[in-house]
Design an enzyme around this catalytic site. Structure first.
Site, PDB file in Angstrom:
ATOM      1  N   ASP A 117      14.147 -21.679  26.654  1.00 57.06           N
ATOM      2  CA  ASP A 117      13.269 -23.102  27.386  1.00 57.06           C
ATOM      3  C   ASP A 117      12.786 -22.586  28.290  1.00 57.06           C
ATOM      4  O   ASP A 117      13.580 -21.092  28.627  1.00 57.06           O
ATOM      5  CB  ASP A 117      14.549 -23.899  27.676  1.00 57.06           C
ATOM      6  CG  ASP A 117      14.075 -25.303  28.716  1.00 57.06           C
ATOM      7  OD1 ASP A 117      12.276 -26.014  28.108  1.00 57.06           O
ATOM      8  OD2 ASP A 117      14.146 -25.213  29.817  1.00 57.06           O
ATOM      9  N   SER A 118      12.263 -22.834  29.323  1.00 53.18           N
ATOM     10  CA  SER A 118      11.560 -22.793  30.584  1.00 53.18           C
ATOM     11  C   SER A 118      11.854 -22.204  31.390  1.00 53.18           C
ATOM     12  O   SER A 118      12.361 -21.357  32.654  1.00 53.18           O
ATOM     13  CB  SER A 118      10.470 -22.883  30.806  1.00 53.18           C
ATOM     14  OG  SER A 118      10.940 -24.807  31.315  1.00 53.18           O
ATOM     15  N   CYS A 123      12.072 -26.185  25.001  1.00 53.74           N
ATOM     16  CA  CYS A 123      10.825 -26.594  25.719  1.00 53.74           C
ATOM     17  C   CYS A 123       9.529 -27.174  25.399  1.00 53.74           C
ATOM     18  O   CYS A 123       8.613 -26.167  24.010  1.00 53.74           O
ATOM     19  CB  CYS A 123      10.020 -25.404  26.425  1.00 53.74           C
ATOM     20  SG  CYS A 123       9.374 -25.437  27.725  1.00 53.74           S
ATOM     21  N   GLU A 153      16.374 -31.786  37.823  1.00 59.39           N
ATOM     22  CA  GLU A 153      16.366 -31.092  38.730  1.00 59.39           C
ATOM     23  C   GLU A 153      17.745 -31.174  39.466  1.00 59.39           C
ATOM     24  O   GLU A 153      18.446 -30.737  40.163  1.00 59.39           O
ATOM     25  CB  GLU A 153      15.861 -29.439  38.458  1.00 59.39           C
ATOM     26  CG  GLU A 153      16.275 -28.393  37.654  1.00 59.39           C
ATOM     27  CD  GLU A 153      15.225 -27.245  37.908  1.00 59.39           C
ATOM     28  OE1 GLU A 153      15.494 -26.497  38.623  1.00 59.39           O
ATOM     29  OE2 GLU A 153      14.372 -27.643  36.253  1.00 59.39           O
ATOM     30  N   CYS A 157       9.498 -33.805  27.946  1.00 59.01           N
ATOM     31  CA  CYS A 157       9.561 -33.006  28.360  1.00 59.01           C
ATOM     32  C   CYS A 157      10.590 -32.375  28.490  1.00 59.01           C
ATOM     33  O   CYS A 157      11.942 -33.626  28.445  1.00 59.01           O
ATOM     34  CB  CYS A 157       9.194 -33.153  29.926  1.00 59.01           C
ATOM     35  SG  CYS A 157       9.977 -31.804  31.043  1.00 59.01           S
ATOM     36  N   HIS A 190      13.173 -32.474  30.940  1.00 63.01           N
ATOM     37  CA  HIS A 190      14.331 -32.484  32.102  1.00 63.01           C
ATOM     38  C   HIS A 190      14.270 -34.587  32.064  1.00 63.01           C
ATOM     39  O   HIS A 190      15.247 -34.957  32.665  1.00 63.01           O
ATOM     40  CB  HIS A 190      13.285 -32.171  33.486  1.00 63.01           C
ATOM     41  CG  HIS A 190      13.708 -30.825  33.482  1.00 63.01           C
ATOM     42  ND1 HIS A 190      12.440 -29.929  32.710  1.00 63.01           N
ATOM     43  CD2 HIS A 190      14.060 -30.476  34.878  1.00 63.01           C
ATOM     44  CE1 HIS A 190      13.392 -28.789  33.898  1.00 63.01           C
ATOM     45  NE2 HIS A 190      13.985 -28.863  35.027  1.00 63.01           N
TER      46      HIS A 190
HETATM   47  N1  DGL Z   1      10.720 -27.016  29.737  1.00 64.76           N
HETATM   48  C1  DGL Z   1       9.813 -27.658  30.224  1.00 64.76           C
HETATM   49  C2  DGL Z   1       8.849 -28.772  29.499  1.00 64.76           C
HETATM   50  O1  DGL Z   1      10.232 -29.657  28.955  1.00 64.76           O
HETATM   51  C3  DGL Z   1       9.394 -28.286  31.927  1.00 64.76           C
HETATM   52  C4  DGL Z   1       9.483 -27.561  32.674  1.00 64.76           C
HETATM   53  C5  DGL Z   1       8.548 -26.910  32.967  1.00 64.76           C
HETATM   54  O2  DGL Z   1       7.206 -26.598  33.827  1.00 64.76           O
HETATM   55  O3  DGL Z   1       8.174 -25.291  32.316  1.00 64.76           O
HETATM   56  O4  DGL Z   1       8.116 -29.149  29.314  1.00 64.76           O
END
Ligand code: DGL
Length: 271
Positions: free
Chosen positions: A9-10, A72, A151, A182, A184
């Protein structure tokens, strides 16, 4: 097959997907990579997101994983379909599982999708839904402020007001199903559910992705041998990040509900 599953993931958000994988496949070994040094991906260009995704996958391939989960939503929508064919191992992103679950749930054929700017701009969820169901109406909306709020664990009145403001348009178009597109957003599920009301079903793409992963590992005989010999035995979980791990470790305990004792920092630029 006794190699680990790779999840990337990012940053820390992908742990909402990882926790579903841990629940469904507790006996599997998992390597998680969170690109905390370059997060967020959401506001970035397609070229950069593809470049980062290729590097994230290269790191996991080096760990000799048997299957890759792109947790992600941003990387899944912008990069994954384009590059997955270049690899010998199978990968799953979060878009197809989330889209399929929403199609299965909707009764009115009116589905909402919320995500980062890049996910919404890519139109990936709508595209996947329309491939098989052109009659379904898909309404997409970027909610970028949800990422830092989740977060920070900022579940206060201000978050509720922001959610009301963002989601008013989803009320107006009378969706009956909303994809949390997303990583989060599952952390804000209660707030979003409250704002949308009980007539709207929320789809957690992470939960759906874990189900698809379970099915694919079974179908392709890739389940760990513990699954048949000793299914209660917990697999090993390893966590890697691309910058100092302190914040990751702290947020991770909230996202996972337990503490990670070891996180290793790697240099993702070398991949
Ligand atoms: N992990 C990203 C997503 O699911 C969210 C956070 C980001 O923008 O990197 O889109």
């Amino acid at each position: 097959m006794d190699a680990p599953i790779g999840i990337f993931d990012s940053g820390v958000g992908g742990l909402t997907v990882a926790r579903e994988v841990f629940k469904l496949l507790p006996h599997e070994d998992v390597v998680y990579f969170g690109d905390v040094g370059r997060t967020p991906y959401g506001p970035r260009s397609k070229e950069i997101i593809i470049q980062f995704t290729v590097q994230d996958i290269a790191f996991l391939m080096e760990q000799k994983v048997k299957y890759i989960v792109c947790a992600c939503n941003t990387a899944s929508s912008v990069a994954l379909d384009q590059i997955a064919g270049n690899y010998t191992i199978e990968m799953v992103g979060v878009i197809h599982p989330g889209a399929d679950a929403a199609v299965a749930k909707t009764k009115t054929g009116r589905i909402g999708v919320i995500g980062t700017n890049a996910t919404i701009a890519s139109n990936a969820y709508a595209r996947v839904i329309h491939e098989k169901h052109p009659d379904i109406k898909v309404f997409s909306l970027a909610c970028p402020l949800f990422v830092p709020l989740a977060e920070e664990g900022y579940l206060k009145k201000a978050t509720y007001l922001i959610a009301q403001d963002y989601l008013q348009t989803m009320h107006d178009v009378e969706i009956d199903t909303l994809i949390l597109g997303c990583t989060h957003y599952p952390m804000l599920k209660d707030v979003i559910a409250d704002v949308m009301g009980d007539k709207v079903t929320l789809i957690d793409s992470g939960e759906e992705t874990a189900r698809v992963l379970y099915r694919r590992l079974t179908e392709t005989s890739l389940l760990h041998s513990r699954a048949s010999q000793n299914p209660r035995m917990e697999g090993e979980k390893k966590f890697y990040v691309s910058d100092v791990p302190d914040k990751f470790t702290q947020v991770a305990s909230r996202f996972l509900g337990w503490n990670i004792d070891k996180v290793t920092r790697i240099d993702i630029a070398q991949y």
